[in-house]
Design a protein around this motif. Structure first.
Motif, short mmCIF file in Angstrom:
data_model
loop_
_atom_site.label_atom_id
_atom_site.label_comp_id
_atom_site.label_asym_id
_atom_site.label_seq_id
_atom_site.Cartn_x
_atom_site.Cartn_y
_atom_site.Cartn_z
N LEU A 58 0.82 -1.21 0.00
CA LEU A 58 0.00 0.00 0.00
C LEU A 58 0.85 1.26 0.00
O LEU A 58 0.52 2.23 -0.68
N ALA A 59 1.94 1.26 0.76
CA ALA A 59 2.81 2.43 0.80
C ALA A 59 3.39 2.72 -0.57
O ALA A 59 3.49 3.89 -0.98
N LEU A 60 3.76 1.68 -1.31
CA LEU A 60 4.26 1.89 -2.67
C LEU A 60 3.17 2.40 -3.60
O LEU A 60 3.42 3.25 -4.45
N LEU A 61 1.95 1.87 -3.44
CA LEU A 61 0.84 2.33 -4.27
C LEU A 61 0.52 3.79 -4.00
O LEU A 61 0.23 4.55 -4.92
N LEU A 104 -3.68 -2.00 10.33
CA LEU A 104 -2.72 -2.03 9.23
C LEU A 104 -2.63 -0.67 8.53
O LEU A 104 -1.55 -0.26 8.11
N PHE A 105 -3.76 0.02 8.42
CA PHE A 105 -3.75 1.35 7.81
C PHE A 105 -2.90 2.32 8.62
O PHE A 105 -2.14 3.11 8.06
N VAL A 106 -3.00 2.26 9.93
CA VAL A 106 -2.17 3.12 10.79
C VAL A 106 -0.69 2.80 10.59
O VAL A 106 0.14 3.71 10.46
N LEU A 107 -0.35 1.53 10.52
CA LEU A 107 1.05 1.14 10.32
C LEU A 107 1.58 1.61 8.96
O LEU A 107 2.70 2.12 8.87
N VAL A 108 0.76 1.47 7.93
CA VAL A 108 1.19 1.91 6.60
C VAL A 108 1.33 3.42 6.55
O VAL A 108 2.27 3.95 5.97
N MET A 109 0.39 4.13 7.18
CA MET A 109 0.48 5.60 7.19
C MET A 109 1.70 6.07 7.97
O MET A 109 2.35 7.05 7.60
N LEU A 143 7.06 8.47 7.64
CA LEU A 143 8.50 8.48 7.85
C LEU A 143 9.27 8.69 6.55
O LEU A 143 10.37 9.24 6.55
N MET A 144 8.68 8.26 5.42
CA MET A 144 9.35 8.41 4.12
C MET A 144 9.06 9.74 3.44
O MET A 144 9.66 10.05 2.44
N SER A 145 8.12 10.51 3.97
CA SER A 145 7.73 11.75 3.30
C SER A 145 8.04 12.96 4.17
O SER A 145 8.60 12.83 5.25
N LEU A 150 2.67 16.43 10.92
CA LEU A 150 1.86 15.55 11.76
C LEU A 150 0.38 15.86 11.59
O LEU A 150 -0.47 14.96 11.64
N ASP A 151 0.06 17.13 11.35
CA ASP A 151 -1.32 17.54 11.12
C ASP A 151 -1.90 16.86 9.87
O ASP A 151 -3.02 16.35 9.90
N GLN A 152 -1.13 16.84 8.81
CA GLN A 152 -1.57 16.18 7.58
C GLN A 152 -1.71 14.68 7.78
O GLN A 152 -2.63 14.05 7.24
N LEU A 153 -0.81 14.09 8.55
CA LEU A 153 -0.90 12.66 8.83
C LEU A 153 -2.17 12.32 9.60
O LEU A 153 -2.87 11.37 9.26
N LEU A 154 -2.48 13.10 10.61
CA LEU A 154 -3.69 12.85 11.40
C LEU A 154 -4.95 13.01 10.55
O LEU A 154 -5.90 12.23 10.68
N TRP A 155 -4.97 14.00 9.67
CA TRP A 155 -6.13 14.17 8.79
C TRP A 155 -6.24 13.00 7.82
O TRP A 155 -7.34 12.51 7.56
#
Length: 168
Positions: free
Chosen positions: A2-5, A38-43, A48-50, A54-59
């Motif tokens: 999913l992270a690659l997609l 799993l979605f939380v882990l992928v996000m 970490l790669m982007s 943190l605000d954008q991640l939570l949204w």
């Protein structure tokens, strides 16, 4: 996977990417609770790669959870109120469900950025792509689920639970 997609996206306006979600496949494969985890882990891995804040991640987490909840709601509707059949499961539970999930995700993203852009800009530069992105999203998820339920139905939690464990 999913992270690659999600790394392959097209950014039309700043902070408004268009990419395939594949959250419907995730939910149908693992169920709601495990797919949320799993979605939380992928996000977290993608964060970490982007260079997202943190605000954008939570949204993005909130939007993803809402899409997963919508997907599960459509699945429950199919499970309880529609005849149990392979084509119903695939066309409503996978194809239509994933298209609705992408529409919800893009509308939520546009709503979140509504203070930065005018309604005209959002419509002309982002929302106009909803029909264009919904069809490939539905095809991607629908074809993946078709292959999985035909060749490996025991891998698909919602299908295995629905058909084999219910005795119908």
């Amino acid at each position: 996977m999913l992270a690659l997609l999600w790394q392959t996206d097209a950014v039309v306006l700043d902070a408004l990417p268009i990419h395939f979600l594949a959250l419907t496949t995730l939910m149908l494969l693992f169920g709601l609770r495990l797919s949320c985890l799993l979605f939380v882990l992928v996000m977290a891995l993608q964060w970490l790669m982007s260079t997202q804040s943190l605000d954008q991640l939570l949204w993005a987490l909130v939007c993803g959870w809402l899409v997963l909840a919508l997907n599960y709601g459509v699945y429950l509707f199919c499970f309880h109120y529609v005849q149990r059949h392979l084509f119903i499961y695939l066309f409503i539970g996978a194809f239509l469900n994933s298209a609705l999930g992408l529409v919800l995700f893009m509308l939520l993203q546009a709503w979140y950025q509504a203070d930065q852009y005018s309604a005209h800009q959002l419509y002309d530069s982002y929302l106009i792509f909803i029909p264009l992105a919904a069809l490939p999203e539905a095809l991607l998820n629908g074809m993946a689920m078709t292959l999985l339920v035909i060749y490996k139905p025991e891998w698909v939690y919602t299908y295995y639970q629905r058909i084999y464990l219910s005795g119908k």
